[in-house]
Design a protein around this motif. Structure first.
Motif, PDB file in Angstrom:
ATOM      1  N   MET A  32      42.294  50.395  49.743  1.00 32.83           N
ATOM      2  CA  MET A  32      41.393  50.306  48.720  1.00 32.83           C
ATOM      3  C   MET A  32      42.318  49.311  47.838  1.00 32.83           C
ATOM      4  SD  MET A  32      39.633  53.966  47.846  1.00 32.83           S
ATOM      5  CE  MET A  32      38.920  53.140  46.128  1.00 32.83           C
ATOM      6  N   ALA A  33      43.468  49.567  47.363  1.00 33.44           N
ATOM      7  CA  ALA A  33      44.309  48.524  46.782  1.00 33.44           C
ATOM      8  C   ALA A  33      44.285  47.234  47.112  1.00 33.44           C
ATOM      9  CB  ALA A  33      45.635  48.786  46.640  1.00 33.44           C
ATOM     10  N   ALA A  34      44.342  46.768  48.553  1.00 36.30           N
ATOM     11  CA  ALA A  34      44.434  45.687  49.201  1.00 36.30           C
ATOM     12  C   ALA A  34      42.776  45.079  48.623  1.00 36.30           C
ATOM     13  CB  ALA A  34      44.497  45.551  50.425  1.00 36.30           C
ATOM     14  N   LEU A  35      41.803  45.790  48.960  1.00 36.74           N
ATOM     15  CA  LEU A  35      40.530  45.452  48.632  1.00 36.74           C
ATOM     16  C   LEU A  35      40.126  44.807  47.555  1.00 36.74           C
ATOM     17  CD1 LEU A  35      38.491  47.833  51.265  1.00 36.74           C
ATOM     18  CD2 LEU A  35      38.928  45.280  51.824  1.00 36.74           C
ATOM     19  N   ILE A  36      40.662  45.913  46.614  1.00 38.56           N
ATOM     20  CA  ILE A  36      40.498  45.494  45.104  1.00 38.56           C
ATOM     21  C   ILE A  36      41.155  44.300  44.594  1.00 38.56           C
ATOM     22  CG2 ILE A  36      40.782  46.526  42.613  1.00 38.56           C
ATOM     23  CD1 ILE A  36      40.094  49.512  44.051  1.00 38.56           C
ATOM     24  N   ILE A  37      42.036  44.276  44.965  1.00 45.66           N
ATOM     25  CA  ILE A  37      43.001  42.901  44.575  1.00 45.66           C
ATOM     26  C   ILE A  37      42.340  41.812  45.168  1.00 45.66           C
ATOM     27  CG2 ILE A  37      45.293  41.820  44.862  1.00 45.66           C
ATOM     28  CD1 ILE A  37      45.449  43.813  42.786  1.00 45.66           C
ATOM     29  N   PHE A  38      41.951  41.799  46.471  1.00 50.13           N
ATOM     30  CA  PHE A  38      41.334  40.875  46.941  1.00 50.13           C
ATOM     31  C   PHE A  38      40.183  40.231  46.144  1.00 50.13           C
ATOM     32  CE2 PHE A  38      37.752  39.263  49.495  1.00 50.13           C
ATOM     33  CZ  PHE A  38      38.476  37.929  50.177  1.00 50.13           C
ATOM     34  N   ASN A  39      39.323  41.279  45.807  1.00 54.03           N
ATOM     35  CA  ASN A  39      38.074  40.922  44.908  1.00 54.03           C
ATOM     36  C   ASN A  39      38.342  40.607  43.596  1.00 54.03           C
ATOM     37  OD1 ASN A  39      35.991  41.157  46.704  1.00 54.03           O
ATOM     38  ND2 ASN A  39      35.094  43.134  46.157  1.00 54.03           N
ATOM     39  N   LEU A  40      39.306  41.074  42.849  1.00 57.11           N
ATOM     40  CA  LEU A  40      39.855  40.659  41.611  1.00 57.11           C
ATOM     41  C   LEU A  40      40.416  39.298  41.683  1.00 57.11           C
ATOM     42  CD1 LEU A  40      41.638  43.861  40.188  1.00 57.11           C
ATOM     43  CD2 LEU A  40      39.516  42.880  39.553  1.00 57.11           C
ATOM     44  N   LEU A  41      40.980  38.846  42.810  1.00 53.31           N
ATOM     45  CA  LEU A  41      41.555  37.196  42.807  1.00 53.31           C
ATOM     46  C   LEU A  41      40.590  36.433  43.270  1.00 53.31           C
ATOM     47  CD1 LEU A  41      45.040  38.102  43.995  1.00 53.31           C
ATOM     48  CD2 LEU A  41      44.330  37.734  41.689  1.00 53.31           C
ATOM     49  N   VAL A  42      39.552  36.722  44.309  1.00 56.16           N
ATOM     50  CA  VAL A  42      38.854  35.915  45.005  1.00 56.16           C
ATOM     51  C   VAL A  42      37.162  36.219  44.587  1.00 56.16           C
ATOM     52  CG1 VAL A  42      37.939  35.120  47.390  1.00 56.16           C
ATOM     53  CG2 VAL A  42      40.439  35.938  46.867  1.00 56.16           C
ATOM     54  N   ALA A  43      36.986  36.098  43.205  1.00 58.11           N
ATOM     55  CA  ALA A  43      35.809  36.031  42.777  1.00 58.11           C
ATOM     56  C   ALA A  43      34.823  34.977  42.592  1.00 58.11           C
ATOM     57  CB  ALA A  43      35.798  37.009  41.551  1.00 58.11           C
ATOM     58  N   GLU A  44      35.653  33.813  42.662  1.00 57.39           N
ATOM     59  CA  GLU A  44      35.123  32.416  42.097  1.00 57.39           C
ATOM     60  C   GLU A  44      33.819  31.954  43.059  1.00 57.39           C
ATOM     61  OE1 GLU A  44      36.310  27.462  42.000  1.00 57.39           O
ATOM     62  OE2 GLU A  44      37.847  29.378  41.951  1.00 57.39           O
ATOM     63  N   ALA A  45      33.625  32.238  44.333  1.00 54.95           N
ATOM     64  CA  ALA A  45      32.307  32.169  44.908  1.00 54.95           C
ATOM     65  C   ALA A  45      31.379  32.814  44.430  1.00 54.95           C
ATOM     66  CB  ALA A  45      32.624  32.261  46.511  1.00 54.95           C
ATOM     67  N   MET A  46      31.476  33.971  44.166  1.00 52.08           N
ATOM     68  CA  MET A  46      30.459  34.787  43.405  1.00 52.08           C
ATOM     69  C   MET A  46      30.163  34.465  42.205  1.00 52.08           C
ATOM     70  SD  MET A  46      28.564  37.532  43.493  1.00 52.08           S
ATOM     71  CE  MET A  46      28.884  38.730  44.576  1.00 52.08           C
ATOM     72  N   GLU A  47      30.969  33.939  41.446  1.00 55.88           N
ATOM     73  CA  GLU A  47      30.557  33.149  40.172  1.00 55.88           C
ATOM     74  C   GLU A  47      29.863  32.022  40.263  1.00 55.88           C
ATOM     75  OE1 GLU A  47      34.523  33.031  38.283  1.00 55.88           O
ATOM     76  OE2 GLU A  47      34.625  35.112  38.123  1.00 55.88           O
ATOM     77  N   GLU A  48      30.203  31.238  41.371  1.00 58.00           N
ATOM     78  CA  GLU A  48      29.327  29.817  41.504  1.00 58.00           C
ATOM     79  C   GLU A  48      28.046  30.268  42.042  1.00 58.00           C
ATOM     80  OE1 GLU A  48      30.440  26.657  40.774  1.00 58.00           O
ATOM     81  OE2 GLU A  48      32.408  27.612  39.854  1.00 58.00           O
ATOM     82  N   THR A  49      28.087  31.114  42.996  1.00 60.68           N
ATOM     83  CA  THR A  49      26.525  31.646  43.539  1.00 60.68           C
ATOM     84  C   THR A  49      25.675  32.193  42.440  1.00 60.68           C
ATOM     85  OG1 THR A  49      27.718  31.955  45.619  1.00 60.68           O
ATOM     86  CG2 THR A  49      25.464  32.913  45.327  1.00 60.68           C
ATOM     87  N   VAL A  50      26.258  32.931  41.708  1.00 62.54           N
ATOM     88  CA  VAL A  50      25.296  33.458  40.827  1.00 62.54           C
ATOM     89  C   VAL A  50      24.930  32.438  39.506  1.00 62.54           C
ATOM     90  CG1 VAL A  50      25.184  35.047  38.759  1.00 62.54           C
ATOM     91  CG2 VAL A  50      26.135  35.905  40.797  1.00 62.54           C
ATOM     92  N   GLU A  51      25.951  31.537  39.131  1.00 59.87           N
ATOM     93  CA  GLU A  51      25.445  30.439  38.278  1.00 59.87           C
ATOM     94  C   GLU A  51      24.434  29.361  38.755  1.00 59.87           C
ATOM     95  OE1 GLU A  51      28.054  26.695  36.483  1.00 59.87           O
ATOM     96  OE2 GLU A  51      28.954  28.776  36.243  1.00 59.87           O
ATOM     97  N   ALA A  52      24.607  29.124  40.106  1.00 64.01           N
ATOM     98  CA  ALA A  52      23.682  28.317  40.910  1.00 64.01           C
ATOM     99  C   ALA A  52      22.238  28.972  40.911  1.00 64.01           C
ATOM    100  CB  ALA A  52      24.103  27.872  42.225  1.00 64.01           C
ATOM    101  N   LEU A  53      22.126  30.237  41.152  1.00 59.66           N
ATOM    102  CA  LEU A  53      21.062  30.764  41.505  1.00 59.66           C
ATOM    103  C   LEU A  53      20.584  30.926  40.069  1.00 59.66           C
ATOM    104  CD1 LEU A  53      21.937  33.741  43.820  1.00 59.66           C
ATOM    105  CD2 LEU A  53      20.445  31.905  44.206  1.00 59.66           C
ATOM    106  N   GLU A  54      20.994  31.262  38.944  1.00 63.13           N
ATOM    107  CA  GLU A  54      20.440  31.536  37.650  1.00 63.13           C
ATOM    108  C   GLU A  54      19.992  29.878  36.920  1.00 63.13           C
ATOM    109  OE1 GLU A  54      23.878  33.025  35.297  1.00 63.13           O
ATOM    110  OE2 GLU A  54      23.072  35.094  35.673  1.00 63.13           O
TER     111      GLU A  54
END
Length: 165
Positions: A19-41
């Motif tokens: 869980m520590a590895a998965l959480i750190i991964f998601n905290l550090l690699v969220a840019e694609a999610m932000e870009e996708t949500v922004e594009a969809l909005e």
């Protein structure tokens, strides 16, 4: 819940580090999610890479949620080691609050992400990427600092309960 165990079980330790590895991964690699949500909005089609990254972020978050439920069940069934005997009462209380706050975040962060990504709830999105994410970073930093204080200042074997067993 605590019990008369001195170390975390192997499944508890595996879940902690996974869980520590998965959480750190998601905290550090969220840019694609932000870009996708922004594009969809904006009514645009996200790039294939951003969409793949966003989906990976979502799947990792859902995995964290599922693993958190398993981890909670194991904690209730198997217990957890008591705080070191020489730890000041104030720090024992702080550790309990921090650990249960982690569990709350393990559930709240994925659900708020689901609320935003799959249901378009802006409040959930704000909570997910704002205060909940910041609180997770803060708890991680405090958690690591506490382990270091135990290891090098108080000279307890606290870290071994989640590493060597």
């Amino acid at each position: 819940m605590t019990s008369a165990v001195s170390v975390y079980s192997i499944p508890q330790r595996v879940l902690h580090w996974l869980m520590a590895a998965l959480i750190i991964f998601n905290l550090l690699v969220a840019e694609a999610m932000e870009e996708t949500v922004e594009a969809l909005e904006d009514g645009l089609v996200p790039s294939a890479d951003d969409l793949a990254g966003a989906n990976l972020h979502a799947y990792v978050g859902i995995a964290v949620l599922c693993l958190a439920v398993i981890r909670l069940v194991l904690r209730v069934v198997q217990g957890a080691p008591d705080a070191p005997a020489n730890e000041p009462p104030m720090f024992k209380l702080a550790a309990k609050v921090a650990h249960w706050s982690f569990y709350g975040l393990f559930i709240a962060i994925p659900f708020s992400g689901i609320g935003k990504y799959y249901f378009g709830n802006d409040t959930a999105g704000f909570l997910h990427g704002g205060p909940l994410k910041s609180l997770m970073w803060l708890l991680i930093a405090v958690h690591i600092l506490a382990v270091l204080v135990h290891q090098f200042y108080w000279k307890t074997s606290l870290a071994q309960r989640m590493t060597k067993g």
